[in-house]
Scaffold this active site. Structure first.
Site, PDB file in Angstrom:
ATOM      1  N   GLU A  35       0.876  -1.158   0.000  1.00 48.28           N
ATOM      2  CA  GLU A  35       0.000   0.000   0.000  1.00 48.28           C
ATOM      3  C   GLU A  35       0.922   1.218   0.000  1.00 48.28           C
ATOM      4  O   GLU A  35       1.788   1.314   0.862  1.00 48.28           O
ATOM      5  CB  GLU A  35      -0.831  -0.042   1.288  1.00 48.28           C
ATOM      6  CG  GLU A  35      -2.074   0.776   1.237  1.00 48.28           C
ATOM      7  CD  GLU A  35      -2.812   0.739   2.571  1.00 48.28           C
ATOM      8  OE1 GLU A  35      -2.644  -0.233   3.338  1.00 48.28           O
ATOM      9  OE2 GLU A  35      -3.527   1.706   2.837  1.00 48.28           O
TER      10      GLU A  35
ATOM     11  N   ARG B 199       4.629 -12.706   9.887  1.00 41.57           N
ATOM     12  CA  ARG B 199       5.325 -11.425   9.690  1.00 41.57           C
ATOM     13  C   ARG B 199       6.701 -11.506  10.319  1.00 41.57           C
ATOM     14  O   ARG B 199       6.921 -12.250  11.267  1.00 41.57           O
ATOM     15  CB  ARG B 199       4.600 -10.294  10.434  1.00 41.57           C
ATOM     16  CG  ARG B 199       3.226  -9.997  10.030  1.00 41.57           C
ATOM     17  CD  ARG B 199       2.680  -8.910  10.954  1.00 41.57           C
ATOM     18  NE  ARG B 199       3.157  -7.593  10.559  1.00 41.57           N
ATOM     19  CZ  ARG B 199       2.589  -6.887   9.588  1.00 41.57           C
ATOM     20  NH1 ARG B 199       1.554  -7.344   8.935  1.00 41.57           N
ATOM     21  NH2 ARG B 199       3.053  -5.704   9.271  1.00 41.57           N
TER      22      ARG B 199
ATOM     23  N   LYS C  38       3.861   0.478   9.667  1.00 39.27           N
ATOM     24  CA  LYS C  38       3.967   1.774   8.998  1.00 39.27           C
ATOM     25  C   LYS C  38       3.369   2.890   9.836  1.00 39.27           C
ATOM     26  O   LYS C  38       3.877   4.006   9.836  1.00 39.27           O
ATOM     27  CB  LYS C  38       3.300   1.697   7.626  1.00 39.27           C
ATOM     28  CG  LYS C  38       4.295   1.294   6.556  1.00 39.27           C
ATOM     29  CD  LYS C  38       3.671   1.313   5.190  1.00 39.27           C
ATOM     30  CE  LYS C  38       2.942   0.030   4.943  1.00 39.27           C
ATOM     31  NZ  LYS C  38       2.290  -0.060   3.657  1.00 39.27           N
TER      32      LYS C  38
HETATM   33  P1  ATP Z   1       2.061  -2.287   8.092  1.00 37.67           P
HETATM   34  O1  ATP Z   1       1.316  -3.103   9.087  1.00 37.67           O
HETATM   35  O2  ATP Z   1       3.468  -2.007   8.443  1.00 37.67           O
HETATM   36  O3  ATP Z   1       1.316  -1.078   7.643  1.00 37.67           O
HETATM   37  P2  ATP Z   1       1.106  -3.623   5.845  1.00 37.67           P
HETATM   38  O4  ATP Z   1       0.967  -5.094   5.877  1.00 37.67           O
HETATM   39  O5  ATP Z   1      -0.118  -2.817   5.975  1.00 37.67           O
HETATM   40  O6  ATP Z   1       2.214  -3.228   6.852  1.00 37.67           O
HETATM   41  P3  ATP Z   1       1.461  -3.402   3.064  1.00 37.67           P
HETATM   42  O7  ATP Z   1       2.007  -2.292   2.281  1.00 37.67           O
HETATM   43  O8  ATP Z   1       0.020  -3.711   2.944  1.00 37.67           O
HETATM   44  O9  ATP Z   1       1.837  -3.135   4.556  1.00 37.67           O
HETATM   45  O10 ATP Z   1       2.335  -4.717   2.833  1.00 37.67           O
HETATM   46  C1  ATP Z   1       2.697  -5.226   1.590  1.00 37.67           C
HETATM   47  C2  ATP Z   1       3.059  -6.674   1.757  1.00 37.67           C
HETATM   48  O11 ATP Z   1       4.137  -6.806   2.660  1.00 37.67           O
HETATM   49  C3  ATP Z   1       1.906  -7.458   2.319  1.00 37.67           C
HETATM   50  O12 ATP Z   1       1.779  -8.674   1.597  1.00 37.67           O
HETATM   51  C4  ATP Z   1       2.288  -7.695   3.733  1.00 37.67           C
HETATM   52  O13 ATP Z   1       1.745  -8.879   4.218  1.00 37.67           O
HETATM   53  C5  ATP Z   1       3.819  -7.730   3.664  1.00 37.67           C
HETATM   54  N1  ATP Z   1       4.388  -7.322   4.948  1.00 37.67           N
HETATM   55  C6  ATP Z   1       4.177  -6.182   5.621  1.00 37.67           C
HETATM   56  N2  ATP Z   1       4.825  -6.174   6.800  1.00 37.67           N
HETATM   57  C7  ATP Z   1       5.487  -7.353   6.877  1.00 37.67           C
HETATM   58  C8  ATP Z   1       6.330  -7.977   7.859  1.00 37.67           C
HETATM   59  N3  ATP Z   1       6.645  -7.355   8.999  1.00 37.67           N
HETATM   60  N4  ATP Z   1       6.823  -9.190   7.584  1.00 37.67           N
HETATM   61  C9  ATP Z   1       6.534  -9.821   6.436  1.00 37.67           C
HETATM   62  N5  ATP Z   1       5.742  -9.312   5.482  1.00 37.67           N
HETATM   63  C10 ATP Z   1       5.208  -8.094   5.690  1.00 37.67           C
HETATM   64 MG    MG Z   2      -1.767  -3.188   4.599  1.00 37.83          MG
END
Ligand code: ATP
Ligand code: MG
Length: 555
Positions: free
Chosen positions: A35, A261, A271
């Site tokens: 995102e 994660r 984020k």
């Molecule tokens: P955050 O919780 O930090 O906002 P998010 O999952 O909302 O992270 P996205 O931009 O939606 O962030 O993530 C893109 C991809 O990266 C998704 O498939 C997500 O599952 C993966 N991802 C995000 N954070 C992690 C993590 N700590 N470990 C492994 N994969 C991750």
């Molecule tokens: Mg997300």
């Protein structure tokens, strides 16, 4: 760097192997779906290495898709930084970068299809009423009074929503699934909501936006994704993912698989929290070298290979855990130990005056760029009557364990001569500022002739030719292993996470930045040049120390 050679194996690759063996798929397609609402962090690197790594190893392909259904929080700055970071990590996405918003027309069409099938309805209940009707984990939900509105009316109302005839929050489109489902996400989830927002890709075209759960699975299907890999918090949502795909007319059935994660000690990987650190200026920006962002790691001096190696070493499982920071540091240290050329820098200088070295004279010495790798060549070092040494490398008196310079004792200047300290000069506070010594001119590249043993070696920088430099030394950003578990994680910020020192480096470093980006400043640590450097003053970031100092935490 020498990345672990073998192909990793994990439960997702085993599923893929089986799907290929059984003819479920003949080729593999994955995607990385960030995102664009922040910079990527090391957790994202895990997902990137998994998705792109699978595409590479199975001769498939991987898409980069911006999941941009929430225009209010998204920004083109993030779109650009994400592309830069993925490329920097060494991966290439298939074709152009894609956007969920590319599919807004199709998504809208699928929403209409669900309405036509009696599987979606426009709900005018207030937010609060909706929340009450939703039930809880132990109580089933209740049907909305709008649940049985006719298909005809729903089509009209959704058209009005789309045309901007209702204000934000006035109504939403919900999937008609099961208000008694044990999975909350199946209790008639909202799939479209009204939002009057400018979108970075589609501008003002839309005032209704599809929700993530509705968008993601359909985007996967449109792109022909075979294995849709996401983190464990989406486990329940897999029901909704499958429900949407089953109930729309599309000839691709992607499957979602969840992995844990990455959590890393002494930092935060969400984020929301990283945005707060940036916005409240607890750090100097998204690429502050203390940040766990890819941009921060890059500025800190991490190599793409070291980050990929880290992702290999932590592996991919379904088990939640907390990875030690020392795991990450070991990866860059292993890389730089082999690949970083050596240089000399003095971070906290005092002056060493060699009284028996002729005034006004100097000579050129030769130093190897790497003690164990002749192919890295040598460099010339200017040497003269005055050199800088580390304040901590000198003591007026010390026991035998102190293998550095002591009054009346000898030490070797790295790549140069043996010197003996004779007397000191101090400032008003009693700190030593200058050490006067004599050197043994017959000790260049050899031991003293009379068999004297000189065990200690210290580094130095020539006063006449050295360049002034600032050194930024970083420590962990938080004082506790799991800051996210604190009442307010900001309170756990380590006030000493950045220490700045001013000293000297051997000349010419900016003109010969090594391929790995960092040097090993001998006896001190690994350092890379920072973008804040000016012609007047070089700025170096400490990438990592020579040894694992994390093991000491808690002493
Ligand atoms: P955050 O919780 O930090 O906002 P998010 O999952 O909302 O992270 P996205 O931009 O939606 O962030 O993530 C893109 C991809 O990266 C998704 O498939 C997500 O599952 C993966 N991802 C995000 N954070 C992690 C993590 N700590 N470990 C492994 N994969 C991750
Ligand atoms: Mg997300």
């Amino acid at each position: 760097m020498a990345e672990t050679e073998h192909r990793p194996t994990n439960f997702i690759r085993q599923i893929i192997d089986k799907d290929l063996a059984n003819g479920v798929h003949t080729s593999i397609k994955t995607r990385f779906p960030p995102e664009p609402n922040g910079f990527l962090h090391i957790g994202h690197a895990k997902s990137i290495c998994l998705n792109f790594g699978i595409a590479r190893d199975y001769q498939g392909s991987c898409n980069l898709r911006f999941d941009d259904t929430n225009p209010a929080k998204e920004d083109i700055e993030f779109v650009n930084s994400i592309q830069q970071d993925v490329k920097w990590l060494g991966f290439e996405w298939d074709g152009e970068a894609r956007y969920s918003s590319d599919y807004f027309d199709q998504l809208h069409g699928f929403a209409v299809e669900l309405i036509e099938k009696g599987l979606a309805y426009v709900d005018f209940s207030t937010q609060e009423a909706m929340r009450e009707m939703r039930g809880t984990l132990t109580e089933p939900g209740k049907n909305s009074p709008y649940r049985d509105t006719s298909i005809e009316t729903n089509l009209q109302e959704f058209a009005k929503m789309t045309a901007g005839e209702y204000p934000e929050g006035h109504c939403s489109l919900r999937a008609k699934i099961d208000m008694t489902s044990p999975f909350m996400c199946m209790r008639d989830p909202v799939i479209y909501r009204i939002k009057f927002a400018h979108h970075h890709q589609t501008g003002e075209k839309w005032c209704v936006y599809p929700m993530y759960d509705f968008t993601h699975c359909i985007s996967d299907a449109i792109e022909g994704i075979t294995h849709s890999l996401c983190t464990l918090e989406f486990q329940d949502n897999r029901r909704l993912y499958d429900w949407v795909i089953e109930n729309i007319t599309i000839d691709c059935t992607p499957h979602q698989y969840e992995f844990s994660r990455l959590n890393l000690e002494y930092t935060v990987l969400s984020k929301r929290r990283l945005i707060q650190l940036v916005e409240e200026k607890h750090v100097a920006g998204w690429d502050d070298p203390r940040m766990p962002t890819i941009a921060g790691l890059r500025r800190r001096g991490y190599t793409p290979g070291s980050v990929r190696e880290f992702c290999l070493r932590i592996g991919v499982t379904k088990m939640d855990n907390m990875v030690e920071m020392s795991m990450l540091e070991a990866c860059i240290r292993d890389d730089l130990n082999v690949n970083a050329p050596r240089a000399m820098a003095v971070l906290e200088p005092i002056k060493l005056v060699i009284e028996n070295y002729p005034e006004g004279e100097s000579e050129t010495l030769t130093a190897p760029n790497h003690p164990n790798d002749e192919s890295m060549g040598t460099r010339n070092l200017n040497f003269g009557r005055e050199v800088w040494i580390e304040a901590e490398d000198f003591r007026e008196s010390a026991n035998k364990k102190f293998k550095r310079l002591v009054l009346d004792k000898e030490v070797r200047l790295r790549n140069a001569y043996v010197v003996k300290a004779n007397r000191v000069e101090k400032d008003a506070e009693g700190n030593v500022t200058t050490v006067y010594c004599t050197y043994d001119a017959d000790t260049l590249g050899k031991d003293p002739a009379d068999g004297r043993k000189v065990k200690g070696v210290i580094h130095w920088v020539d006063v006449a030719s050295g360049e002034p430099a600032q050194f930024r030394l970083y420590d962990r950003l938080f004082n506790v292993p799991n800051p996210a578990a604190e009442d307010d994680f900001v309170d756990a910020i380590n006030p000493d996470s950045l220490i700045v020192k001013s000293g000297w480096v051997e000349p010419g470093l900016p003109g010969r930045v090594p391929e790995v980006g960092s040097w090993q400043f001998e006896r001190t640590g690994y350092f890379c040049l920072d973008k804040d450097s000016t012609p007047e003053q070089l700025v170096f970031n400490q990438t990592v120390g020579l040894r694992d100092t994390w093991a000491k935490i808690g002493d």
